[in-house]
Design an enzyme around this catalytic site. Structure first.
Site, mmCIF file in Angstrom:
data_model
loop_
_atom_site.group_PDB
_atom_site.id
_atom_site.type_symbol
_atom_site.label_atom_id
_atom_site.label_comp_id
_atom_site.label_asym_id
_atom_site.label_seq_id
_atom_site.Cartn_x
_atom_site.Cartn_y
_atom_site.Cartn_z
ATOM 1 N N GLY A 139 0.689 -1.098 -0.084
ATOM 2 C CA GLY A 139 -0.002 -0.062 -0.096
ATOM 3 C C GLY A 139 0.738 1.378 0.044
ATOM 4 C CG PHE A 140 0.537 6.293 -0.657
ATOM 5 C CD1 PHE A 140 1.516 6.583 -1.333
ATOM 6 C CD2 PHE A 140 -0.388 7.144 -0.180
ATOM 7 C CE1 PHE A 140 2.099 7.660 -1.457
ATOM 8 C CE2 PHE A 140 0.104 8.719 -0.185
ATOM 9 C CZ PHE A 140 1.417 8.848 -0.639
ATOM 10 C CB ILE A 141 0.903 4.702 4.430
ATOM 11 C CG1 ILE A 141 0.008 5.921 4.150
ATOM 12 C CG2 ILE A 141 1.510 4.719 5.960
ATOM 13 C CD1 ILE A 141 -0.954 6.107 4.983
ATOM 14 C CE LYS A 174 -8.050 2.252 9.074
ATOM 15 N NZ LYS A 174 -6.988 1.341 9.424
ATOM 16 C CE1 TYR A 217 -10.331 3.978 6.116
ATOM 17 C CE2 TYR A 217 -10.769 6.392 6.213
ATOM 18 C CZ TYR A 217 -9.933 5.350 6.403
ATOM 19 O OH TYR A 217 -8.524 5.431 6.694
#
Length: 323
Positions: A10-12, A156, A152
């Site tokens: 993933g990006f992070i 979380k 979303y």
């Protein structure tokens, strides 16, 4: 250290893995390489990590208990788990909330339970500024987050509460990081920066939700990775904001990108989505105090680097399917 890192393509996750590997840590990285957005980007990020001798990759969906248990136990022991695997995106979560609960909440629980069973004391969770909704800015970690505006954010919030439960019951040392609008090279194609760069560069109309005056506390991905690695220190149980501490409007972002790309944007304005928040801004006092962290890359510099990456990789990046 030996780290079990989820969402490593993933990006992070990829940037965090890169930082850990460069610092000499061993990383067991897992990712399911799903098609929530074009997996071309995920494969490109993964290719940057594979040459490191201290990196090992496994394909894994953390929402599935038995495969997760098998992969986790096969590569033990670990000094810490960094859980960056997530279904992200506010608007997409409205369309399919179930997959968000599966990955973001059940996946987090699966890893917490494995930490408990096998004595892994440190757990770092990626959470989100979306939890704050339309609270008073700047957002502080002690503000109420019990009225999330999207599935979303709800998923979380569920993961965060499970983290506290496992800290309370079993003494796990857990740091929850609330990220604020992360951007940078090889960013997610469902987020504004990648999309704006692509649309302007390729002379396509920008799809803008709302009037563009909504503000975001954009945070460069390298800064986020540094904060995530810093959060491996023992802290007990803490929730910590990681943000740029400098909100700017989407219109301002577009103007800067027009400047860096040397061409004007064409606009196609859409109504603002009810799950979107109007503005974000991180109070990063805790990050400074507990982690010795603050952002180092300005929005201007971060946008320049993002544009440079796109132009260098334009031959294939322009073909990425935008969600």
């Amino acid at each position: 250290m030996r780290i079990f890192l989820t969402g490593c393509a993933g990006f992070i996750g990829a940037k965090t893995a890169e930082l850990l590997l460069k610092e000499g840590h061993e990383v067991i990285g897992v990712d399911n390489l799903n098609d929530a957005y074009d997996p071309t980007l995920k494969r490109w990020r993964l290719q940057q990590l594979l040459p490191y001798p201290n990196f090992h990759f496994e394909t894994l969906d953390i929402s599935e208990w038995e495969p997760t248990r098998v992969v986790f136990t096969d590569h033990m022991p670990y000094d810490a788990v960094i859980n960056l695997a997530a279904r992200a995106g506010v608007r997409q979560s409205v369309e399919n909330p179930w997959v968000y609960i599966a990955t973001n909440t059940t996946g987090a629980l699966n890893l917490l339970e494995l930490c408990r069973q096998h004595g892994v004391q440190k757990y770092v969770l990626a959470s989100t500024s979306s939890l704050y909704g339309n609270n008073e800015r700047p957002f502080r970690e002690d503000q109420p987050t019990d009225r999330p505006l999207s599935p979303y954010a709800s998923s979380k919030k569920g993961a965060e509460t499970l983290c506290y439960t496992y800290h309370h019951l079993y003494g796990l040392d857990i740091t929850v990081l609330r990220y604020f609008t992360v951007y940078g090279p090889a960013g997610r194609p469902d987020m504004s920066i990648f999309r704006f760069i692509r649309w302007i560069a390729e002379d396509e109309p920008i799809q803008l939700f709302g009037d563009g005056l909504q503000e975001r506390d954009f945070t460069y991905v390298d800064d986020i990775a540094r904060g995530t690695v810093a959060a491996l220190k023992p802290l007990g149980y803490e929730i910590i904001n990681l943000g740029g501490d400098r909100p700017v409007s989407l219109r301002w972002i577009i103007q800067k990108l027009e400047e860096y790309l040397g061409k004007p944007a064409r606009w196609n304005q859409q109504p603002m989505h009810p799950a979107d928040v109007k503005a974000t801004w991180a109070d990063i006092t805790k990050a400074r105090t507990l982690l010795g962290w603050e952002p180092q890359i300005s929005v201007e510099e971060g946008l320049k680097r993002s544009v440079e990456w796109y132009l260098e990789n334009r031959s294939w990046a322009k073909e990425i399917v935008l969600p």
